[in-house]
Structures are given as structure tokens and as C-alpha cells.
Design a protein around this motif. Structure first.
Motif, PDB file in Angstrom:
ATOM      1  N   ASN A 179      95.675 146.121  49.018  1.00  0.00           N
ATOM      2  CA  ASN A 179      96.913 146.761  48.072  1.00  0.00           C
ATOM      3  C   ASN A 179      96.927 145.970  46.666  1.00  0.00           C
ATOM      4  OD1 ASN A 179      96.958 148.859  49.959  1.00  0.00           O
ATOM      5  ND2 ASN A 179      98.973 147.815  50.813  1.00  0.00           N
ATOM      6  N   PHE A 180      96.071 145.428  45.773  1.00  0.00           N
ATOM      7  CA  PHE A 180      96.265 144.784  44.560  1.00  0.00           C
ATOM      8  C   PHE A 180      96.826 143.526  44.877  1.00  0.00           C
ATOM      9  CE2 PHE A 180      96.714 149.343  43.592  1.00  0.00           C
ATOM     10  CZ  PHE A 180      95.626 149.731  42.854  1.00  0.00           C
ATOM     11  N   HIS A 181      97.243 143.028  45.951  1.00  0.00           N
ATOM     12  CA  HIS A 181      97.771 141.596  46.373  1.00  0.00           C
ATOM     13  C   HIS A 181      96.506 140.845  46.884  1.00  0.00           C
ATOM     14  CE1 HIS A 181     101.477 143.594  45.862  1.00  0.00           C
ATOM     15  NE2 HIS A 181     101.388 144.191  46.986  1.00  0.00           N
ATOM     16  N   VAL A 182      96.777 139.494  46.496  1.00  0.00           N
ATOM     17  CA  VAL A 182      95.698 138.663  47.070  1.00  0.00           C
ATOM     18  C   VAL A 182      96.518 137.630  48.174  1.00  0.00           C
ATOM     19  CG1 VAL A 182      94.192 136.696  46.799  1.00  0.00           C
ATOM     20  CG2 VAL A 182      93.974 138.710  45.700  1.00  0.00           C
ATOM     21  N   LEU A 183      96.235 137.832  49.434  1.00  0.00           N
ATOM     22  CA  LEU A 183      97.106 136.991  50.298  1.00  0.00           C
ATOM     23  C   LEU A 183      96.292 135.494  50.308  1.00  0.00           C
ATOM     24  CD1 LEU A 183      97.859 139.592  52.887  1.00  0.00           C
ATOM     25  CD2 LEU A 183      98.960 139.122  50.677  1.00  0.00           C
ATOM     26  N   LEU A 184      97.004 134.510  50.329  1.00  0.00           N
ATOM     27  CA  LEU A 184      96.253 133.239  50.663  1.00  0.00           C
ATOM     28  C   LEU A 184      96.754 133.059  52.161  1.00  0.00           C
ATOM     29  CD1 LEU A 184      96.317 131.697  47.173  1.00  0.00           C
ATOM     30  CD2 LEU A 184      94.258 132.116  48.230  1.00  0.00           C
ATOM     31  N   ILE A 185      95.863 132.514  52.724  1.00  0.00           N
ATOM     32  CA  ILE A 185      96.318 132.311  54.257  1.00  0.00           C
ATOM     33  C   ILE A 185      95.490 131.119  54.815  1.00  0.00           C
ATOM     34  CG2 ILE A 185      96.244 133.578  56.603  1.00  0.00           C
ATOM     35  CD1 ILE A 185      95.595 135.918  54.982  1.00  0.00           C
TER      36      ILE A 185
ATOM     37  N   LYS B 269     101.414 135.106  48.065  1.00  0.00           N
ATOM     38  CA  LYS B 269     101.024 136.326  48.065  1.00  0.00           C
ATOM     39  C   LYS B 269     101.104 136.447  46.399  1.00  0.00           C
ATOM     40  CE  LYS B 269     102.939 140.831  48.298  1.00  0.00           C
ATOM     41  NZ  LYS B 269     104.097 141.563  48.999  1.00  0.00           N
ATOM     42  N   ILE B 270      99.979 136.619  45.952  1.00  0.00           N
ATOM     43  CA  ILE B 270      99.878 136.999  44.585  1.00  0.00           C
ATOM     44  C   ILE B 270      99.362 138.155  44.201  1.00  0.00           C
ATOM     45  CG2 ILE B 270      98.420 136.115  42.523  1.00  0.00           C
ATOM     46  CD1 ILE B 270      97.038 133.979  44.528  1.00  0.00           C
ATOM     47  N   ASN B 271     100.496 138.726  42.960  1.00  0.00           N
ATOM     48  CA  ASN B 271     100.272 140.226  42.623  1.00  0.00           C
ATOM     49  C   ASN B 271      99.713 140.084  41.298  1.00  0.00           C
ATOM     50  OD1 ASN B 271     102.260 141.032  44.460  1.00  0.00           O
ATOM     51  ND2 ASN B 271     103.875 140.483  42.940  1.00  0.00           N
ATOM     52  N   ASN B 272      98.811 141.049  41.144  1.00  0.00           N
ATOM     53  CA  ASN B 272      97.965 141.593  40.059  1.00  0.00           C
ATOM     54  C   ASN B 272      96.848 140.302  39.890  1.00  0.00           C
ATOM     55  OD1 ASN B 272      99.223 143.908  39.352  1.00  0.00           O
ATOM     56  ND2 ASN B 272     100.663 142.631  37.951  1.00  0.00           N
ATOM     57  N   ALA B 273      96.503 139.983  40.963  1.00  0.00           N
ATOM     58  CA  ALA B 273      95.293 138.789  40.809  1.00  0.00           C
ATOM     59  C   ALA B 273      94.116 139.300  40.515  1.00  0.00           C
ATOM     60  CB  ALA B 273      95.297 138.149  42.330  1.00  0.00           C
ATOM     61  N   ALA B 274      93.600 138.434  39.750  1.00  0.00           N
ATOM     62  CA  ALA B 274      92.202 138.863  39.201  1.00  0.00           C
ATOM     63  C   ALA B 274      90.964 138.425  39.913  1.00  0.00           C
ATOM     64  CB  ALA B 274      92.205 138.589  37.751  1.00  0.00           C
ATOM     65  N   ALA B 275      91.041 137.226  40.276  1.00  0.00           N
ATOM     66  CA  ALA B 275      89.900 136.260  40.751  1.00  0.00           C
ATOM     67  C   ALA B 275      90.304 134.941  41.252  1.00  0.00           C
ATOM     68  CB  ALA B 275      88.810 135.917  39.511  1.00  0.00           C
ATOM     69  N   VAL B 276      89.779 134.650  42.038  1.00  0.00           N
ATOM     70  CA  VAL B 276      89.941 133.413  42.826  1.00  0.00           C
ATOM     71  C   VAL B 276      88.489 132.402  42.716  1.00  0.00           C
ATOM     72  CG1 VAL B 276      90.795 132.158  44.928  1.00  0.00           C
ATOM     73  CG2 VAL B 276      91.369 134.413  44.288  1.00  0.00           C
ATOM     74  N   SER B 277      88.879 131.209  42.464  1.00  0.00           N
ATOM     75  CA  SER B 277      87.481 130.452  42.361  1.00  0.00           C
ATOM     76  C   SER B 277      87.471 129.683  43.583  1.00  0.00           C
ATOM     77  CB  SER B 277      87.616 129.364  41.183  1.00  0.00           C
ATOM     78  OG  SER B 277      88.738 128.284  41.594  1.00  0.00           O
TER      79      SER B 277
ATOM     80  N   GLN C   4      96.113 135.470  37.020  1.00  0.00           N
ATOM     81  CA  GLN C   4      96.981 136.676  37.588  1.00  0.00           C
ATOM     82  C   GLN C   4      96.907 137.286  35.902  1.00  0.00           C
ATOM     83  OE1 GLN C   4     100.357 135.060  38.790  1.00  0.00           O
ATOM     84  NE2 GLN C   4     101.071 137.020  39.754  1.00  0.00           N
ATOM     85  N   HIS C   5      96.927 138.696  36.053  1.00  0.00           N
ATOM     86  CA  HIS C   5      97.348 139.440  34.951  1.00  0.00           C
ATOM     87  C   HIS C   5      98.600 139.376  34.785  1.00  0.00           C
ATOM     88  CE1 HIS C   5      93.171 140.628  33.617  1.00  0.00           C
ATOM     89  NE2 HIS C   5      92.923 140.654  35.059  1.00  0.00           N
ATOM     90  N   GLY C   6      99.203 139.113  33.477  1.00  0.00           N
ATOM     91  CA  GLY C   6     100.614 139.637  33.204  1.00  0.00           C
ATOM     92  C   GLY C   6     100.493 140.453  31.910  1.00  0.00           C
TER      93      GLY C   6
END
Lengths: 284, 983
Positions: free
Chosen positions: B291-297, B310-318, B334-336
Motif C-alpha cells: 500500500n505505498f508503504h515500505v516496511l523495514l522488518i 515504516k516509510i511513506n512514499n518510499a521510492a527505492a531502497v538500496s 522518499q518523495h516529499g
């Protein structure tokens, strides 16, 4: 003897003119059939194919039929005529059609009415043929169409060129034999019967690529053959220097011409008038 | 009179075109042409910055390019374009000096020398099954033996020596029927994890020295799995279950497999969306997108899951980057609001940020697709980070200290379609001010040029002159020029971005990422299809800007709905965009325009309907007038049928749409599928201009060209000979070519080449078609030409009638005439295989034509059409020679000076476009592939203008000097006269 020669010459002449006639009528294709409309049999149309017997000896023949269907505008297709041909099976297994004949069914009153409507509306008259003559309709029907106003001439004139590949029909070029200029005028035919011309066409062989032995050997050199960039002519290169040079030379020459004149004039007495004239020349 | 002038012009032309080669001098390179190198969208990136020396980043891209880029400026150090089928699967550095690439589904492993890009070794890897391809270079092996490269490809595991590419051992997993997903390396043992089926987890232990199987274990999972297995650390894996609601955690301890299940709903309240595991490799962590969130677990040692962030509007993770012993960092963006926030965090220490930056990125670049990070030591000895970002528009950015250090427009490596637009007309006043400003410069330039012409220039001056010529402001001005050399090339790229390039210097004038061609919920996989000129204002609508139409589709298959965008060609603004309900099979630009010069287009959908655009009443009125004169054709290559269509009437549909029309089939051509398959179709360009319909032969006979816009060239191959060259014998290969009238469906010409096969590349122009194919009997490529002449007008043959205008050529032509044509054809051998063929086009069609052949070496060869003349004979008569007929040879010459790309290569060449300039002699050529190349060519030399380097200044100076000399001599002679008189 003479009589015999005469007879021979006459027969030759006759057969020649015979063949010539058919050629003239029927383009340059190898096989054709021609038949007039059902109500107006054409006397010369039975001429072809009599001289082509020699082909049929080596292979087996059988006669086949396939039908032409037509439609008026968007109506359904209905039977319109029948093609008959000889199916020739060659010794290497290939099958081809020869001696194509075509017989049109006369137009019924209902069809006649529909055709009139087509002519009024400048709509399409459509025909179709099976794509395989042995197992019609084959993969799909071959459709072709023409604006109905192109057909009326004396009667209704139509021209088929059927492109074959073995027993398959690829395409049919259908239309009137002559011109059909745009805008198409409404013109009713004199007779409501079809006069049909049919031609069978097979694929041509492409001409072979010429091969020159010497080029095969010297192929590499041929490729590397460089066309030298054209040298600019001497005049094109140095005109800007040559023109001033020329002017200087001319100037020098006129001066040189004047000098002896002046010297000669100095020796003579009363030269004022002459001097004036010469200076005028120099100024020019 | 006009005719006579034309005849005279043609005569002049034939005189001026006596030299056959087109070539340029060394100092002319870059004057009229430009070349741009690209790499495509980056897939993998590996930084190489540890050692002193040049810092670089190695990348592999979706255009199958492996390249080394300068990390300071983004320039290319070296680059290799692998073939179109050689997709790169992995990229890494081995031994600190080799770049290793794995490509072609894991079947080719190559090593390239890091500094200069020379290939060191190549090793083909055997295997029988399609599988995932993984390249793994262990970093912490003991140094006492060969550095090992582990490659998984085609169901096999290979251990390859990185020194010479020798395969040390291989283990075949084809029989085990497992899909291998991961390597784990411990000191001497290699563990391999994978799935058999979708619920059986296998693990194998292999001896790293010889590949001997040490252990084999498996565990049955409680449910089926979805997607890829993700390795969290050496011994932990996560995978989603098939309902995408649970996360399975697999832990291997001492060779024992244990698993845990966790519901996503335990971690996050709103877990309704579709969860996806992101493929970033992070130690002890994994990223889940929902749902447009990226969860880091975080995965604990006991297999428990802890939500870290929990990152909102995350674009990419390296991926994670090891910055020091035991410390790992990773980045996410993250897109702001109007900005992109870049975070670099320590994996184990979550609270602090190693780096937090905000970057302003042009929103025309779209989202960030991929991010790669690299660390460096700052001047204050702390850790600094730079990030390489691959954007949605395929461009590449390097970000450091909150700024974009460099950017590359690599979207231009995947051009799909090209059109052109004129530039705005020059306004009064603009030009004068510019000249005054640079008057001194202008004078200096002319002085330099004068020196150059008089050959008194010093070497420095020569360099200055060359530089001056190259950056002449004249060619890159944003206004229309008299010769029509300056235009905008409008290109559509695969990323859905449209660029306008200036023909003068190739710079990007504007670019726009089309909203309709971006990924969204309604349109998951948008693809751009074509670009058309929508509005070309001239005459009465000059004050309006021209516009282009971009047609796209919401998915890869034909049944996807169509999207349209209208773009202003001067400003690059999107004027309008439409997402439509119907589909698109083809788009037909009609030869009619409305009062605002908008071209009428018919979009044919897959359900036998035609839709008219623009949707105005005026457009309908125009179409109604020409209703019965609209014909088109469609090719169904898979079943071998070509059909002709015409419009019938308004759609009979539930929803009333007056811009929708039904159509009907007029004709059909059915090729028997057992003997022929359609492999190529080519038609004439709709905007081509033909200067004369008649061709005067040597014996003053006139042949009339069969010039119809409605012709189609079709090449069919035998079904057995459709594959690669060499798979069929000459007996079972043939090529049948057709020339078809597309209004009536008549086959005008049909010819069989026995023993020949494709691929066929062809070009159709005027009354001729040239095509390229392979001759199996001669073992060589061939090119053939077919010229079509109209015999039905042969009665108006008298040249004098023709010159005096008493001919019947103006009578209207209808396709319903029974054509009476003759064809002439000839074949020649040609050395190269070909990627694309085009023909030059000029404004009035007077200039002779050249074929532009994109060769296999990614160059463009200009071959004079006269070499492909069917009238060439072995010994041409004197008259024929005068006409310019070349003696017959069996092969076509390849003259190295006639490469219009001179020494450059257009890597990955895909297409060539020619556009006429306003100057009749000149044609503009644009070649595109991974690289872009543009030049101007004059097939018969520039007979209608002075050369570029013609010095007007010198001419002026000469005149001035002469006038001065006249005055001086006049004064001198006057004086002399006076003296004479006073004597």
C-alpha cells in the motif's frame, strides 16, 4: 509438290494467325480460358488451348470445379458461376491447374434489381473464391471487389486474374478490363449479361544474379576500389589570385605599349596633341 | 517553360553527380553532424573507488550495455554493447582488476579489463534448463587458492576461475528438479538453497574445492509460496506465502532447517494491499512494500519479526554497503513535496541517520527506480556517501552533498519513434541585437578565416578557426533558417518520455515525461507506440504552435486500451491527453486537415471499428466528403492474410459515438500456410515527393513510372526457412516477393527467389523497391531492385509532346484502372548483413537518391541508387554511359569514403530517418540505436548553394581591394598627366 508446299504454308499461316489471335486477346500468360456470357456466346472464345496438348501426355489429369460467389454491397454471398479446370499432377508430385474455363450463371431478376441499386449508390460488387480448389473453401475465402459502376460497358465486362500457387488461390485481381476514371458516372449496361475474361497466373522466377569469375577472384580489390575525390581544377583553386594577376599583367602590358609610343613621340616635335590622346588612352 | 527548366536542371544534376563517392575532409567532421553516446537504463552498478586513481562506476543496462563511467563527470571511459539477445544477468568485479559479466540467461561469462575494457576471457557455460541466473563472487575466501566465481545458469552451478575463466567444476541441478535461489558461502562449504515445486525447501552443501556433495536436506513448508526467496543473512531466508498474507522465515542452523510463520497483519494494521518483497540485500533486515508503504522488518535470531520502520512514499531502497568492520549502511529515498529526501542509515543502529539530504530533482524525471550507494571518507574523516539513481525516465543521476553532480539522459538510448517539427519563424529585431553584441567577435572570426584562406594562419589560429566553426551560433539558433537545416527532432523513448532535440547541435530543447505513459493503477504496463505530426501550421494558421500526437497503449498486448497525448512542439507542454476505452491496431494519418491545420487521424481498433480524431464536427464533415475514398489494409502475419478495408457507416453500438465508424473488408489475399509466411512488409512514405513521372531512356524513349501511394511490398519466406541462416537447405528455402495495390488488392508483381531466405530488409520509394536477403546457394547476401513502369500511358511517348505540355499525364488516375505494368529487376551481391535500409528524401525529389544502409557494424553506408539500376549492362553503350549507367558488376561496391557516419559507430543501430531540408540538394539523416547520430547529406553534392566554408569576407575584400586599386591608379595617372602637362 508445289501444292503440298502451298497447303503447308497455308496451314502454317492459319495456325500462326490462330495463335496470334489468342495472344492478342489474352495477354502473355501461359494459361487462360475465355468464355462469353451465357446469353451471348462469343465465337472466337473457343480458340485457345488447342495447341497445348503436348503437356498433358506425361502426367495424369483430372477435372475439377470450383464456384464463384458474389455479393451486392453488404449482402450475403450467393453462387454466381462456375470455374472448371484440369488438374494436372506432375511426375514430381506438384499439382497445377490448366485450361481454366468459366461459366457465369445468368443474373436472376432479384440480382438484377440489386445490381441496379449498386449502380445507383456507387457501391461495391464483391466476389469470392475458395483459397484451395481441392478442398473448398480452404483456409479462407479470397475476396475481391470493384465499384459496380466500373463494370458496365457494352454489357457487363469483367476481368479475372487468378494468382495460383499449386492448388491454392492466393488472390484474384478483379475488375473491368478497361478504364474506370474517377468520378464514376452512372451508366447502365446495354445487356445485363457478363462478358468474362479469365487469366491464370503463377509466380515468375527471379532473374539470377550475374556472377563474373574475375570478380570473385578480385572481389576484395573491387570493394576497396576507392574513387578519388575530384581534384579542383587549377582555375577553381586559384581564381582569386589569377584575376588580380591578370589585371596587373594587363596593366603592365598597356603601360609597356604606351612607353615606346611616348618614346617615339618624344623624338617628334609638336607632340602636345598626341600626348593628350595617349594619356587619354592610358586612363581608360 | 517550367518543364524546360526542370529538364535543364536534371541535365545539370547528371553532370554534377559524376563522382560517386560522398565523403568529407577531416576538418569537416562535426560541422554538420553530431553524435551522442548513451548506455540505457542502469540495472546493476558496481563502484570502484577504493584504489587511488580514477574513480569509476561500472554499470550494466537494459540495452545490454556494460560500461565504465567516470564518477566525477559521468563520461564513458569504455563501453561494450552486447547483442540484442545477450541480456546481462549479473555484473561484479573480481580480483580487483576484472569486470565480470554474466549474460544470455547465465550461459556466457566474460571478464573485461577494468581500466580499458578489453576482454580478458570468455567462457561459455553449458546447461539444459532455463533457470534463474546468479553471479556470485565470494569476497572473503582464503587467499591461498584461485579466486572463485560461482555462477548459476541454465540449471547448473559452475565454479569458474577468475584468472583465466577455466571451469573448475560443475554441478548439475537439472535432475533434482529444484529452482535454485541462493548461495551461502562459509569457509569451505557452499550452501545452495532453493525450492522444489513451490513448497519444498531444499538445501545442499557442496565442497568449495571440487563441488562434491556434502549434505542434502529439505523441509516441507506448510503452504505454497509466492515470488522469490530472499536471503536476509547467511542463514536466514524470507518468502511470502501464496496468498501474500504471511511471511515465512526459514532458518538454517547446523544444517537443520526450521521455519516460522508471521502474519503481515500482526506487523501493520492496514494489510489489505498486495505485499511484495523488495529485492534489496540488507543484513538482518528485509523490505516489504505494501500500500505505498515500505516496511523495514528485522529478523531476530529466533526467527521473530520486528517492524523497524515504516516509510511513506518510499521510492527505492538500496543494497547494504559495508562501511567498516561489522557496520553496514543502506540508503532509501522518499518523495516529499517537490523534493526527494535521501536517507542513509546504519543497519544495526536505527535511530541516527548517517546522512539525510534533500535534493531537488526535475519532476520530468519521474520517480526513482533504483538507487546504488557508495561511501567515501570526507575531509573531516567521517563517512560520506554518494548515491547513483536510475530514474523512471531512464536517466542516471549522481547525487553527493545534496546536489546533482552529473546527470545522463540515458532514456535516449531507447528511441521508439521519431518525427520532426519546424522551429519558430525568426522575429524582426532579435537578430540585429545579437550581431551588435558580438560585432567584435564577428570581425575577429572573419579575420581568422581570412588568415586561414590566405594560408598565413599559425597552428593556434587553425585550432581557433576549427573551434569557431564547430560552435557556430548560426547552426544552433532556435529559429527557422532559410535552408531548412534547423529543425526539432521529436523522439519518443521507451520510458514514455518525449524529447525535442535540436538538429544543429543535438541538445535537448525540452523533454516531457508523459503522464499517460507512466505506471499507474489503471495502466500497469504502458507502452509508447508511435509519434505523429498532429498539427503543422502554415499559411493562415502560422501564429499557432505545431503539435505532435503520441499514441500509446496500456499494456503489451493488442487488447489493451489506447492512450493519446498531444504535445506542443515548441514548448513541450502537454496540451491534452486522453485515456480511451477502445484499443488500437493501427493509426492512419489521413491526407486531410481541418481549418486549424490539425490532421485527421483514424484509429483502427481490434474489434473492426475506426475512430476519428480530432473529435470535432468539422472533422466529421471533412471525412463525410471523402468517405468513399478512404481505403487501408491490414496484415495478419501469423495467419498469412492481408485484407483491404473501407469505411461503411456509423457504428451500430450500445453507446452512441458519432466519431466511430464501421468498416468492411473489400479484398483479401490468403497465402497458403504450408508454403509461405509473411516476413516483411514495406510501403512508400506518405510524404514522399516525386518530381517526374517519366523517365527518358537513352534512345529518347519515355517510360512512365508506376507511381501510386497505395502500393505494398510483401516478402514471404518458406516456412522451413524462417529461422536462422543455415537451418534450411537451399532446396527447401525460397523467397516470394509481391507488389500489391492496397486499394483493389491486385497483385501487380510476383516473383520467386529460389534458394533464398530472410531476414528481408526493404525500402520502397517512387516506383522501385530495393530489398536485402540471403542467397543460400551463393552463400552470400544479395540486394535486388524491382522497378515498376506503367505501360498504359505508353502512347504519350513523344518527348517533344512532353516538353511542350501536350500530354495526357494530367488526366486523373484511378486504382480501378486495370494496370498494365512492366517490371524490371536485377540482383547484386552485397557483402554486409543489414540492420536497416532507408532512402534519402529531398524537398522536391529532383536530387538523385542514395540508399542509406545500416550495416552490421553499426555504421550507415550511403550507396548511390544508380548501383541498383536494373538497366545496368556489361558493356553500356556510349549513350548509356553518358546517362550515368554503370557497367554491370555482380556485387555492389562498398566504398569506405561513403560511410556517412565516417569513423563513428551508432551502437545498437535500430533505425534511420531521413527528412528533406528546404534546400533541394540536401537531406537530413538521423540514425538511432543506443547512440544517436545526425548529419546532412547531399547525394548529388550541394549544387544549389555555395559551400559552407565559402568566404564571403574574402570575396568582399578582393572587391574592395580592386576598387581601391582602381582609385589609386586613377589618381596616380591623373597626377602623372598633370605633371606631363606642366612639363
Amino acid at each position: 509438290m508445289v501444292a503440298f508446299r502451298l497447303v503447308l504454308a497455308v496451314t502454317l499461316l492459319l495456325t500462326h494467325s490462330f495463335a496470334f489471335q489468342s495472344d492478342e486477346l489474352l495477354l502473355d500468360d501461359d494459361e487462360f480460358g475465355l468464355e462469353g456470357g451465357a446469353r451471348s456466346p462469343d465465337s472466337q472464345s473457343h480458340s485457345p488451348s488447342s495447341s497445348r496438348k503436348r503437356f498433358s501426355d506425361s502426367s495424369s489429369d483430372s477435372k475439377i470445379h470450383f464456384s464463384l460467389q458474389h455479393a451486392f454491397g453488404d449482402s450475403d454471398f450467393s453462387d454466381a458461376g462456375n470455374f472448371s479446370a484440369r488438374l494436372k499432377t506432375w511426375s514430381h508430385g506438384a499439382q497445377t491447374l490448366t485450361k481454366l474455363r468459366f461459366k457465369r450463371d445468368p443474373l436472376t431478376d432479384a440480382e438484377l434489381k440489386k445490381f441496379r441499386e449498386l449502380l445507383q449508390g456507387d457501391d461495391f460488387y464483391r466476389i469470392r473464391l475458395p483459397s484451395n480448389v481441392l478442398s473448398p473453401p480452404g483456409k479462407e475465402y479470397i475476396i475481391s471487389s470493384v465499384k459496380a459502376r466500373c463494370l458496365p460497358g457494352d454489357g457487363l465486362e469483367e476481368h479475372f486474374v487468378i494468382h495460383m500457387e499449386g492448388v491454392n488461390i492466393l488472390a484474384v485481381n478483379y475488375g473491368s478490363p478497361g478504364a474506370c476514371p474517377y468520378p464514376r458516372q452512372l451508366k447502365l449496361p446495354g445487356k445485363w449479361s457478363f462478358k468474362s475474361h479469365t487469366v491464370l497466373k503463377n509466380s515468375e522466377q527471379a532473374p539470377r544474379t550475374p556472377i563474373f569469375a574475375e570478380d570473385v577472384l578480385g572481389g576484395e580489390e573491387g570493394e576497396g576500389e576507392a574513387v578519388k575525390p575530384i581534384e579542383k581544377s587549377f582555375w577553381a583553386k586559384y581564381w582569386m589570385y589569377l584575376i588580380p594577376l591578370g589585371l596587373i599583367v594587363m596593366n603592365a602590358v598597356t603601360q609597356a605599349m604606351n612607353m615606346p609610343e611616348e618614346q617615339a613621340g618624344a623624338q617628334q616635335p609638336g607632340t602636345a596633341v598626341q600626348r593628350g590622346a595617349s594619356s587619354g588612352a592610358r586612363r581608360r | 517553360m517550367a518543364m524546360a527548366i526542370r529538364v535543364f536542371l536534371i541535365f545539370l544534376l547528371s553532370l554534377s553527380s559524376t563522382n560517386l563517392s560522398y565523403s568529407l575532409y577531416e576538418d569537416q567532421v562535426g560541422l554538420m553532424d553530431w553524435h551522442q553516446q548513451y548506455i540505457g537504463k542502469v540495472k546493476h552498478a558496481v563502484f570502484h573507488t577504493q584504489k587511488t586513481g580514477r574513480k569509476r562506476v561500472l554499470v550494466s543496462t537494459e540495452e545490454n550495455v556494460v560500461a565504465s563511467l567516470d564518477l566525477r563527470h559521468g563520461e564513458i571511459f569504455w563501453r561494450h554493447v552486447l547483442g540484442t539477445n545477450d541480456v546481462i544477468n549479473g555484473l561484479d568485479i573480481a580480483l580487483g582488476k576484472y569486470v565480470i559479466t554474466l549474460s544470455s540467461d547465465g550461459s556466457i561469462l566474460r571478464a573485461w579489463n577494468l581500466p580499458d575494457g578489453q576482454m580478458v576471457w570468455e567462457s561459455p557455460l553449458q546447461g539444459s534448463k532455463d533457470s534463474k541466473s546468479i553471479l556470485y563472487i565470494p569476497k572473503n575466501l582464503k587467499a591461498d587458492k584461485d579466486d572463485l566465481i560461482l555462477v548459476l545458469g541454465r540449471g547448473c552451478l559452475h565454479a569458474v576461475s577468475s584468472i583465466d575463466g577455466e571451469i573448475l567444476w560443475r554441478k548439475d541441478f537439472t535432475d533434482e528438479s529444484i529452482e535454485v535461489g541462493h548461495f551461502i558461502q562459509s569457509t569451505d562449504t557452499i550452501y545452495i538453497a532453493g525450492f522444489g515445486g513451490s513448497s519444498k525447501f531444499h538445501i545442499y552443501g557442496l565442497n568449495a574445492k571440487n563441488g562434491e556433495l556434502l549434505k542434502n536436506d529439505h523441509a516441507k513448508l506448510p503452504c505454497d509460496t509466492f515470488g522469490e526467496l530472499l536471503s536476509v543473512s547467511g542463514d536466514k531466508f524470507v518468502v511470502l506465502d501464496n496468498l501474500r498474507s504471511k511471511i515465512l522465515t526459514l532458518i538454517i542452523k547446523n544444517g537443520e532447517i526450521s521455519y516460522n510463520q508471521n502474519h503481515i497483519s500482526d506487523l501493520i494494521e492496514d494489510s489489505s494491499g498486495q505485499a511484495i518483497l523488495l529485492p534489496s540485500r540488507l543484513p538482518e533486515l528485509f523490505a516489504l512494500r505494501i500500500n505505498f508503504h515500505v516496511l523495514l522488518i528485522k529478523v531476530t535470531n529466533g526467527g521473530e519479526l520486528v517492524l523497524v520502520d515504516k516509510i511513506n512514499n518510499a521510492a527505492a531502497v538500496s543494497d547494504a554497503l559495508s562501511i567498516s568492520e561489522g557496520q553496514h549502511a543502506f540508503a532509501f529515498a522518499q518523495h516529499g513535496d517537490n523534493k526527494v529526501h535521501l536517507f542513509v542509515k546504519d543497519v544495526s543502529d536505527w535511530n541516527g541517520d548517517l546522512l539525510k539530504e534533500s535534493i531537488v530533482i526535475d519532476h520530468q524525471r519521474g520517480n526513482i527506480d533504483k538507487i546504488f550507494i557508495n561511501n567515501y571518507v570526507r575531509t573531516d574523516r567521517s563517512h560520506g556517501f554518494r548515491a547513483l539513481m536510475a530514474m523512471e525516465d531512464h536517466s542516471l543521476l549522481l547525487v553527493q552533498q545534496g546536489e546533482i553532480v552529473w546527470s545522463r539522459e540515458d532514456g535516449l538510448a531507447s528511441v521508439i519513434d521519431v518525427t520532426t517539427s519546424e522551429l519558430p519563424v525568426e522575429k524582426e529585431g532579435v537578430f540585429v541585437a545579437k550581431v551588435e553584441q558580438n560585432l567584435f567577435e564577428w570581425l575577429k572570426g572573419h579575420m581568422l578565416k581570412l588568415k586561414g584562406t590566405l594560408m598565413i594562419a599559425s597552428p593556434e589560429d587553425v585550432v581557433a578557426i576549427q573551434a569557431l566553426r564547430l560552435r557556430s551560433s548560426e547552426k544552433s539558433k532556435m529559429t527557422r533558417d532559410h535552408n531548412g537545416f534547423r529543425k526539432l527532432l521529436i523522439v519518443l523513448t521507451r520510458a514514455g518520455k518525449v524529447f525535442a532535440l535540436h538538429t544543429g547541435d543535438g541538445r535537448v530543447v525540452w523533454s516531457i515525461l508523459l503522464r499517460t505513459l507512466r505506471k499507474s493503477e489503471v495502466c500497469e504496463y504502458p507502452v509508447g507506440l508511435n509519434i505523429y505530426q498532429w498539427q503543422v501550421p502554415h499559411h493562415h494558421a502560422l501564429d499557432e504552435n505545431p503539435s505532435v500526437l503520441v499514441v500509446g497503449r496500456c499494456g503489451p498486448n493488442q487488447a489493451a486500451p489506447v492512450v493519446l497525448s498531444f504535445i506542443d512542439a515548441f514548448t513541450g507542454e502537454e496540451l491534452n491527453s486522453l485515456s480511451l476505452a477502445h484499443t488500437v491496431a493501427h493509426v492512419i494519418p489521413l491526407p486531410y486537415t481541418d481549418s486549424t491545420e490539425q490532421r485527421l487521424h483514424l484509429i483502427i481498433d481490434v474489434n473492426q471499428r475506426a475512430y476519428l480524431y480530432p473529435r470535432t464536427q468539422e472533422a466529421i464533415d471533412i471525412l463525410q466528403r471523402e468517405f468513399s475514398n478512404v481505403y487501408w489494409y491490414s496484415v495478419e502475419a501469423d495467419i498469412g492474410v492481408i485484407r483491404g478495408h473501407t469505411l461503411k457507416g456509423k457504428c451500430i453500438h450500445e453507446v452512441v459515438d458519432e466519431y466511430c465508424f464501421d468498416f468492411r473488408d473489400l479484398w483479401s489475399i490468403v497465402f497458403p500456410s504450408e508454403s509461405e509466411k509473411i516476413i516483411a512488409t514495406v510501403t512508400r512514405k506518405s510524404n514522399e515527393v516525386v518530381h517526374t513521372q517519366a523517365k527518358v531512356m537513352t534512345d529518347y524513349d519515355v517510360m512512365y513510372k508506376y507511381i501510386s501511394k497505395n502500393v505494398l511490398f510483401v516478402a514471404n519466406a518458406a516456412p522451413k526457412a524462417r529461422g536462422e541462416i543455415g537451418t534450411a537447405t537451399p532446396e527447401e528455402a525460397w523467397l516470394v516477393i509481391y507488389i500489391i495495390d492496397t486499394v483493389t488488392g491486385r497483385i501487380l508483381h510476383r516473383m520467386t527467389h529460389h534458394g533464398c531466405q530472410g531476414p528481408v530488409h526493404a525500402v520502397f520509394s517512387e516506383n522501385w523497391v530495393v530489398y536485402h536477403y540471403f542467397n543460400l546457394r551463393a552463400h552470400r547476401y544479395e540486394m535486388s531492385v524491382v522497378e515498376v513502369y506503367d505501360q498504359s500511358r505508353a502512347d504519350s511517348k513523344d518527348v517533344w509532346k512532353f516538353v511542350l505540355g501536350k500530354h495526357n499525364l494530367t488526366s486523373p488516375i484511378s486504382s480501378y484502372y486495370r494496370p498494365d505494368i512492366i517490371t524490371k529487376s536485377q540482383s547484386y551481391f552485397f557483402t554486409h548483413s543489414v540492420k536497416s535500409i532507408e532512402v534519402t528524401s529531398t524537398a522536391k525529389g529532383i536530387t538523385s537518391k542514395q540508399l542509406l544502409i545500416g550495416t552490421i557494424g553499426d555504421q550507415v553506408l550511403a550507396l548511390d541508387k544508380r548501383f541498383l539500376d536494373p538497366r545496368r549492362t556489361l558493356n553500356p553503350s556510349q549513350a548509356e554511359k553518358e546517362e550515368g549507367i554503370i557497367p554491370l558488376t555482380d556485387s555492389l561496391p562498398i566504398i569506405s569514403q561513403s560511410y556517412i557516419t565516417h569513423s563513428l559507430k551508432v551502437e545498437g543501430l535500430r533505425g534511420i530517418i531521413t527528412v528533406p531540408a528546404k534546400l533541394e540538394s540536401t537531406s537530413l539523416v538521423f540514425a538511432y540505436g543506443v547512440d544517436l547520430f545526425f548529419t546532412q547529406i547531399a547525394p548529388s553534392r550541394t549544387y544549389d548553394s555555395l559551400t559552407e566554408d565559402f568566404s564571403y569576407a574574402l570575396l568582399l575584400l578582393t572587391i574592395v581591394a580592386l576598387v581601391a586599386a582602381i582609385f589609386v591608379t586613377w589618381v596616380l595617372s591623373e597626377r602623372k598627366d598633370l605633371q606631363e602637362k606642366w612639363r
